[in-house]
Design a protein around this motif. Structure first.
Motif, PDB file in Angstrom:
ATOM      1  N   ILE A  10       0.848  -1.196   0.000  1.00  0.00           N
ATOM      2  CA  ILE A  10       0.000   0.000   0.000  1.00  0.00           C
ATOM      3  C   ILE A  10       0.880   1.242   0.000  1.00  0.00           C
ATOM      4  N   ALA A  11       0.768   2.026  -1.057  1.00  0.00           N
ATOM      5  CA  ALA A  11       1.513   3.284  -1.207  1.00  0.00           C
ATOM      6  C   ALA A  11       3.028   3.091  -1.217  1.00  0.00           C
ATOM      7  N   ASP A  44      -5.579   3.581   3.106  1.00  0.00           N
ATOM      8  CA  ASP A  44      -6.113   2.225   2.942  1.00  0.00           C
ATOM      9  C   ASP A  44      -7.412   2.248   2.144  1.00  0.00           C
ATOM     10  N   ILE A  45      -8.279   3.212   2.449  1.00  0.00           N
ATOM     11  CA  ILE A  45      -9.547   3.346   1.724  1.00  0.00           C
ATOM     12  C   ILE A  45      -9.293   3.627   0.245  1.00  0.00           C
ATOM     13  N   ALA A  46      -8.398   4.582  -0.041  1.00  0.00           N
ATOM     14  CA  ALA A  46      -8.107   4.963  -1.418  1.00  0.00           C
ATOM     15  C   ALA A  46      -7.503   3.805  -2.193  1.00  0.00           C
ATOM     16  N   HIS A  47      -6.561   3.102  -1.585  1.00  0.00           N
ATOM     17  CA  HIS A  47      -5.880   1.986  -2.252  1.00  0.00           C
ATOM     18  C   HIS A  47      -6.870   0.899  -2.670  1.00  0.00           C
ATOM     19  N   GLU A  89      -2.400  19.378   2.301  1.00  0.00           N
ATOM     20  CA  GLU A  89      -1.734  18.136   2.690  1.00  0.00           C
ATOM     21  C   GLU A  89      -2.307  16.949   1.919  1.00  0.00           C
ATOM     22  N   ILE A  90      -1.414  16.138   1.364  1.00  0.00           N
ATOM     23  CA  ILE A  90      -1.830  14.926   0.659  1.00  0.00           C
ATOM     24  C   ILE A  90      -2.117  13.853   1.700  1.00  0.00           C
ATOM     25  N   LYS A  91      -3.369  13.454   1.806  1.00  0.00           N
ATOM     26  CA  LYS A  91      -3.781  12.475   2.802  1.00  0.00           C
ATOM     27  C   LYS A  91      -3.684  11.043   2.294  1.00  0.00           C
ATOM     28  N   ALA A  92      -3.744  10.879   0.984  1.00  0.00           N
ATOM     29  CA  ALA A  92      -3.604   9.542   0.401  1.00  0.00           C
ATOM     30  C   ALA A  92      -3.187   9.680  -1.047  1.00  0.00           C
ATOM     31  N   ILE A  93      -2.339   8.772  -1.504  1.00  0.00           N
ATOM     32  CA  ILE A  93      -1.948   8.725  -2.908  1.00  0.00           C
ATOM     33  C   ILE A  93      -1.672   7.272  -3.259  1.00  0.00           C
ATOM     34  N   ILE A 138     -14.553   7.650   3.989  1.00  0.00           N
ATOM     35  CA  ILE A 138     -13.828   8.578   4.863  1.00  0.00           C
ATOM     36  C   ILE A 138     -14.760   9.094   5.952  1.00  0.00           C
ATOM     37  N   TYR A 139     -15.985   9.392   5.582  1.00  0.00           N
ATOM     38  CA  TYR A 139     -16.922   9.946   6.562  1.00  0.00           C
ATOM     39  C   TYR A 139     -17.592   8.867   7.401  1.00  0.00           C
ATOM     40  N   THR A 140     -17.488   7.614   6.957  1.00  0.00           N
ATOM     41  CA  THR A 140     -18.011   6.510   7.759  1.00  0.00           C
ATOM     42  C   THR A 140     -16.962   5.997   8.727  1.00  0.00           C
ATOM     43  N   ASP A 141     -15.731   5.799   8.197  1.00  0.00           N
ATOM     44  CA  ASP A 141     -14.667   5.193   9.000  1.00  0.00           C
ATOM     45  C   ASP A 141     -13.848   6.208   9.783  1.00  0.00           C
ATOM     46  N   THR A 142     -13.741   7.443   9.259  1.00  0.00           N
ATOM     47  CA  THR A 142     -12.956   8.478   9.944  1.00  0.00           C
ATOM     48  C   THR A 142     -13.794   9.743  10.054  1.00  0.00           C
TER      49      THR A 142
END
Length: 653
Positions: free
Chosen positions: A154-155, A228-231, A257-261, A561-565
């Motif tokens: 992952i990433a 993890d969600i994005a991946h 800020e890059i939160k996921a890539i 994102i809004y469900t898990d975080t």
């Protein structure tokens, strides 16, 4: 004979007193020299302190078999062999025999253990004979480090690495590579070693002449939950559409800020892995996501307003000898400018830009330049792609360049550039440079702290901004992104579908290839995150439109994102009276009352509700959840009596 003897004496004196220093230095150089010791590379952490990359020390333990005196060797060899037999896989007799043989053969570099952990190294160096050290016991320790990524694949490309090849050239990928030389690398130490024959060298002492200085730790902006969600959201869609490769980036609207890539490409076996950092390096024709930029330029210059009527004909229109078509068969006819963007009309945007800028194309190009779309973002990650924007006087300029640019062709930009622009729309016009680092630290001490970098204070007027924000909302409500619409969760953005590899159009028609994308932000009001999804060459047999291929990835990421975080702004939604939510709660409550020691059916329930239900039964059970979302299967059948400490496996998608 007397003369010969005098000559020998003269030569000896010359060597001893005249050339002595030179030969002594040469002898010392040939028998001992300093070796560099690599320092421990700094760790790479996520925003919350989770470990993304770390250097694990590994040790080889050897013995100089002829270094210990005979009385010492004979005294401890049996005890050493006994200890090694407990540690290793051979018997005590085998170890003693092999070490005695090494002493007999004058082996000064005999291997006892290879590539062991630090705890095992501490254990071995306290074994009999070895604990006497390098001089009395012949102990030889060699340390190496290995870079590991605790999150696995992952990433992995975005986290990156720094490698040195046999020719002395560095390969620097991702965050680890970008900040390696400046922060992570550290300072090398030195250890004096003595040549012992056969090209082998052994340390003269069990300490370093110059201790290495470990590198600093780098704290990134990456959020492991969002990553993890994005991946997994991207991976699932790539597999579904059998696409060649794709990327997704999630960015914090206010800070940049890059939160996921995540960047994934298909292998020859049909699986996906992080091959290249497509979001950063791959400049390509953006297609319809660029229509937003074109519309904003026209709105900002007030050459149109959102209600200006545009004639899109019957789906085809000629521009300078070339036909431009809309995907909607039969065309849209006469529609407003706002509607043209909502339905993503190629003809509509090409007409707006060509009608108003063909006599002065520089005026349109100047908007692109002011928005920094003609320059790279100059981020520290190696290999950032460079945009290519045509303009009058360049070899790639023609009369068709302007109408083509209006709907995202005849120019190239990177996904990260597109995201930065959409983020500026969400951020009320402030264009922020995407950022991967929060801080550099040495233990708890800040070495350097990174703040947001504003590239453009205001990309357009408040009026233009409000108009384009409304259109991006309506694209989800009634436009090309309407399949993504949710009554309980708002999003805004633009779909994109672009042809690719079409230089030979006849060949392209036989095997059509597309780039599907979606760029936007969420929630639509007071946005928290912006996001872009780009998927290259999905199977046309399954689908290729941006709303079908990339849109669902965006929606899945946003909702998860809004469900898990959840964030603080979510508190406002507690007052929302949802029939679906009430029905789900009643079903959950009934199951909780009816099932105390029997296994309920949780298939179809949200995964988190199912876990909570099972963990609150009267019988203490263990729940293992595979995946996330809605439960699709359970390992224990309905109404089966549960046993204490029984494990229940739930599969969710």
């Amino acid at each position: 004979m007397f003369v010969f003897a005098l000559a020998v004496v003269f030569k000896l004196c010359t060597i001893q007193f005249v050339q002595g220093d030179q030969y002594r230095a040469l002898a010392e150089k040939s028998t001992s020299k300093d070796f560099e010791i690599e320092p421990n590379r700094g760790n790479v952490y996520s925003a919350d302190g989770s470990l993304l990359a770390t250097s694990i020390p590994k040790y080889d333990v050897r013995i100089d078999a002829i270094q210990p005196k005979s009385v010492v060797f004979d005294k401890y060899i049996g005890a050493l062999a006994d200890s090694l037999s407990v540690f290793g896989s051979k018997s005590s007799a085998q170890y003693e025999k092999s070490i005695r043989k090494a002493r007999k053969n004058k082996n000064r570099y005999f291997l006892l253990a290879r590539n062991i952990s630090y705890s095992d190294y501490i254990r071995l160096r306290n074994f009999p004979l070895l604990k006497l050290g390098a001089i009395k016991g012949g102990l030889i320790i060699e340390q190496t480090t290995r870079r590991e990524h605790p999150m696995g694949e992952i990433a992995s490309r975005s986290i990156g690495y720094e490698r040195l090849d046999g020719d002395g050239h560095y390969s620097r990928a991702g965050i680890d590579g970008a900040f390696g030389a400046k922060y992570l690398q550290g300072v090398k130490g030195k250890r004096l070693k003595q040549k012992i024959g056969n090209g082998q060298w052994k340390p003269i002492a069990d300490y370093d002449q110059v201790e290495p200085q470990d590198g600093y730790d780098v704290y990134t902006t990456i959020d492991v939950n969002i990553q993890d969600i994005a991946h997994h959201s991207l991976l699932g869609q790539l597999e579904k559409y059998d696409a060649e490769h794709g990327c997704v980036v999630v960015m914090d609207v206010k800070t940049g800020e890059i939160k996921a890539i995540s960047n994934l490409a298909k292998t020859s076996k049909g699986t996906y892995y992080e091959k290249r950092n497509y979001a950063v390096y791959e400049a390509h024709e953006p297609g319809s996501t660029f229509k937003v930029m074109a519309m904003m330029a026209a709105l900002e210059d007030r050459v149109i307003d959102t209600s200006t009527i545009i004639d899109t004909k019957k789906g085809t229109k000629y521009f300078y000898g070339r036909t431009i078509s809309d995907s909607h068969r039969g065309g849209y006819g006469k529609i407003s400018a706002a509607k043209a963007l909502e339905v993503s009309s190629n003809i509509g945007l090409a007409s707006i830009i060509d009608d108003n800028y063909s006599k002065n194309p520089k005026k349109f190009i100047d908007h692109i330049k002011r928005w920094k779309l003609n320059d790279s973002l100059d981020i520290p990650i190696v290999g950032e792609g460079r945009p290519d924007i045509p303009e009058p006087g360049k070899s790639n300029w023609s009369k068709n360049a302007l109408p083509s640019m209006a709907y995202g062709y005849n120019l190239t930009i990177t996904p990260l550039q597109t995201l930065a622009f959409y983020n500026a729309i969400a951020n009320n016009g402030e264009l922020i440079k995407p950022r991967f680092l929060k801080a550099v630290k040495s233990f708890d001490k800040d070495i350097e702290v990174f703040e947001k970098v504003v590239m453009v204070d205001k990309i357009c007027s408040e009026r233009t901004l409000a108009e384009i924000q409304d259109i991006l909302k309506n694209i989800i409500i009634r436009g090309t992104g309407k399949r993504m619409y949710s009554e309980t969760f708002s999003m805004a953005g633009k779909t994109g579908t672009a042809r690719t590899d079409y230089s030979n159009f006849e060949e392209w028609k036989k095997d059509k290839k597309y780039i599907s994308s979606f760029a936007g932000y969420f929630p639509a009001d007071n946005p928290k995150y912006s996001c872009i999804v780009v998927i290259h060459k999905p199977s046309t047999k399954v689908g290729y439109y941006g709303a079908d291929v990339s849109g669902p990835v965006f929606k899945r990421i946003a909702q998860k994102i809004y469900t898990d975080t959840p964030i603080i702004d979510e508190v406002k939604s507690l007052a929302f009276n949802s029939v679906t939510a009430n029905k789900d709660f009643e079903s959950y409550f009934k199951k909780a009352q009816d099932y105390k020691a029997l296994m309920p059916s949780v298939v179809g329930m949200p995964a988190m509700d199912a876990v909570a239900l099972l963990e609150n039964l009267q019988v203490n059970v263990k729940v293992k959840l595979n995946g996330g979302g809605v439960v699709k299967a359970q390992s224990v059948t309905k109404h089966q009596k549960l046993q204490p400490n029984q494990t229940i496996i739930l599969d969710a998608l």
